[in-house]
Design a protein around this motif. Structure first.
Motif: not given
Length: 135
Positions: A105-119
């Motif tokens: 879910a946090k990664n999907k939120i990050q898709e809006v602004v870019g930046g780090r994701k948790d893999y």
């Protein structure tokens, strides 16, 4: 290079996750309500800063925020009951699996602004397939 500049700020996803958790604390730990209210105000400020430079928030982003909040609430209740010694219905393996859903879910939120994701996205064990999200 300015050595006083932060190099590792929380991502938008991490800020929203923290907001969800602190909001639970404000409700469930009322003796510290004012402290949590201050933290919430600070987090909301930082979220707005992120959103000011973001693309448009989509319905999928809102869904990811809802999923994140729901997972945090389940983890809260599960861990709270476990600490109280209530073992029935509490499953720490499920909590571990739900953390993977939170990271997605946090990664999907990050898709809006870019930046780090948790893999590190652990999958849910077979007995917890009902908790899988239909992204």
């Amino acid at each position: 290079m300015n050595t006083n500049t932060r190099k590792y700020l929380p991502t938008l996803g991490e800020l929203i996750d923290r907001l969800s958790i602190v909001q639970l604390k404000e409700v469930f730990i009322p003796e510290h309500k004012s402290e949590y209210a201050k933290e919430i105000a600070d987090i909301v400020h930082d979220i707005q800063v992120c959103l000011d430079s973001a693309e448009t928030i989509t319905a999928e982003t809102i869904r990811a925020i809802v999923v994140l909040s729901q997972m945090n609430l389940h983890i809260w209740h599960n861990e709270s009951n476990y600490r109280k010694g209530i073992k029935d219905g509490n499953n720490l393996e499920l909590t571990h699996g739900i953390n993977g859903v939170r990271n997605t879910a946090k990664n999907k939120i990050q898709e809006v602004v870019g930046g780090r994701k948790d893999y590190k996205i652990d999958c849910l064990a077979a007995e917890f397939k009902d908790w899988e999200i239909s992204w």
